[in-house]
Design an enzyme around this catalytic site. Sequence first.
Site, PDB file in Angstrom:
ATOM      1  N   ASP A 109       0.859  -1.202   0.000  1.00 35.18           N
ATOM      2  CA  ASP A 109       0.000   0.000   0.000  1.00 35.18           C
ATOM      3  C   ASP A 109       0.886   1.239   0.000  1.00 35.18           C
ATOM      4  O   ASP A 109       2.081   1.166   0.307  1.00 35.18           O
ATOM      5  CB  ASP A 109      -0.942   0.024   1.210  1.00 35.18           C
ATOM      6  N   SER A 110       0.265   2.377  -0.326  1.00 37.23           N
ATOM      7  CA  SER A 110       0.992   3.639  -0.290  1.00 37.23           C
ATOM      8  C   SER A 110       1.322   4.051   1.147  1.00 37.23           C
ATOM      9  O   SER A 110       2.116   4.961   1.352  1.00 37.23           O
ATOM     10  CB  SER A 110       0.143   4.733  -0.931  1.00 37.23           C
ATOM     11  N   CYS A 129      -4.135  -1.336  -2.361  1.00 42.42           N
ATOM     12  CA  CYS A 129      -4.269   0.103  -2.578  1.00 42.42           C
ATOM     13  C   CYS A 129      -5.144   0.267  -3.816  1.00 42.42           C
ATOM     14  O   CYS A 129      -4.773  -0.199  -4.904  1.00 42.42           O
ATOM     15  CB  CYS A 129      -2.884   0.715  -2.814  1.00 42.42           C
ATOM     16  N   GLU A 173      -2.538   9.692   7.522  1.00 42.17           N
ATOM     17  CA  GLU A 173      -1.076   9.477   7.574  1.00 42.17           C
ATOM     18  C   GLU A 173      -0.413  10.441   8.558  1.00 42.17           C
ATOM     19  O   GLU A 173       0.614  10.120   9.145  1.00 42.17           O
ATOM     20  CB  GLU A 173      -0.470   9.642   6.170  1.00 42.17           C
ATOM     21  N   HIS A 219      -7.541   3.007   3.147  1.00 45.38           N
ATOM     22  CA  HIS A 219      -7.410   3.815   4.364  1.00 45.38           C
ATOM     23  C   HIS A 219      -8.775   4.051   5.041  1.00 45.38           C
ATOM     24  O   HIS A 219      -8.824   4.293   6.242  1.00 45.38           O
ATOM     25  CB  HIS A 219      -6.812   5.192   4.043  1.00 45.38           C
TER      26      HIS A 219
HETATM   27  N1  DGL Z   1      -4.919   3.180   0.495  1.00 44.22           N
HETATM   28  C1  DGL Z   1      -4.793   3.829  -0.788  1.00 44.22           C
HETATM   29  C2  DGL Z   1      -6.017   3.456  -1.632  1.00 44.22           C
HETATM   30  O1  DGL Z   1      -6.631   2.430  -1.354  1.00 44.22           O
HETATM   31  C3  DGL Z   1      -4.552   5.291  -0.581  1.00 44.22           C
HETATM   32  C4  DGL Z   1      -3.989   5.958  -1.768  1.00 44.22           C
HETATM   33  C5  DGL Z   1      -3.246   7.225  -1.482  1.00 44.22           C
HETATM   34  O2  DGL Z   1      -2.117   7.144  -0.998  1.00 44.22           O
HETATM   35  O3  DGL Z   1      -3.790   8.302  -1.786  1.00 44.22           O
HETATM   36  O4  DGL Z   1      -6.362   4.121  -2.574  1.00 44.22           O
END
Ligand code: DGL
Length: 270
Positions: free
Chosen positions: A7-8, A70, A162, A196
């Site tokens: 994930d990011s 993500c 975050e 998220h």
């Molecule tokens: N958890 C990521 C998603 O499902 C977040 C993406 C982001 O970093 O903006 O899209």
Amino acid sequence: MAVGVFDSGLGGLTVLDALQQRLPQVPFVYYGDNAHTPYGVRDADDIFALTCAGVERLWAEGCDLVIIACNTASAVALKRMQETWLPPGKRALGVFVPLIEALTERQWGDNSPPREVAVKHVALFATPATVSSRAFQRELAYRAIGVDVEAQPCGGVVDAIEQGDEILAEALVRSHVDALKRRMPHPEAAILGCTHYPLVQKTFQDALGPQVKVFSQANLVAESLADYLTRRPEMLGTGTRSVNLTTGNPAQVSARATQFLRKGVKFEAA
Ligand code: DGL
């Protein structure tokens, strides 16, 4: 026999949690690209390059199969990775399809033609990049007809999570739900199309009201991975350790993860 989870940032931990409960015998290696979060405001090339870098790091941990936990990367980069970049013997699976299969009352992997389904008015909450990719609407159109989707790009929510700012995250969620309801006053179902968002799921449900069924991905992805591994057990890689890796500051990321998941979570440097 490890599986990678990408994930990011912190969002994929909601998926990891469900995976660990569903498949306790499998070691999972988590990679959070917290140094580059949020992805939702980046362009497609950038998201592709960052996602490939994360997946390569997971290969080094012996993970031949990586769950792209993500939606932004799944929507913007996954198809290009599968078509142009993944070498033989490696797989990357996204988080969109299990959710859409659940919404459209399908068994995993049922690819029969689109048909009418029970829900007609669906609210989609996702990052700006996911909303503008229209990937959700495209996948839905393969499976269902006559479903009206109203999408709300939820700018700022990932960033607030975050940063560890729960109050701001919750205030932003309420204002995004209000904005969507002005365009679709009575959705029957709502999709949390960003991993998220389950971290603030209660706020989404409160703002939407109890009559709206909220779909989030974690358990659905866990069920579909369990099913996939019974069909493709050879995709369990050679890795043996379970670890959480981050490109960010491990102490800070561990503290934020512990705050949002309400249990101890420890990261080390990627
Ligand atoms: N958890 C990521 C998603 O499902 C977040 C993406 C982001 O970093 O903006 O899209």
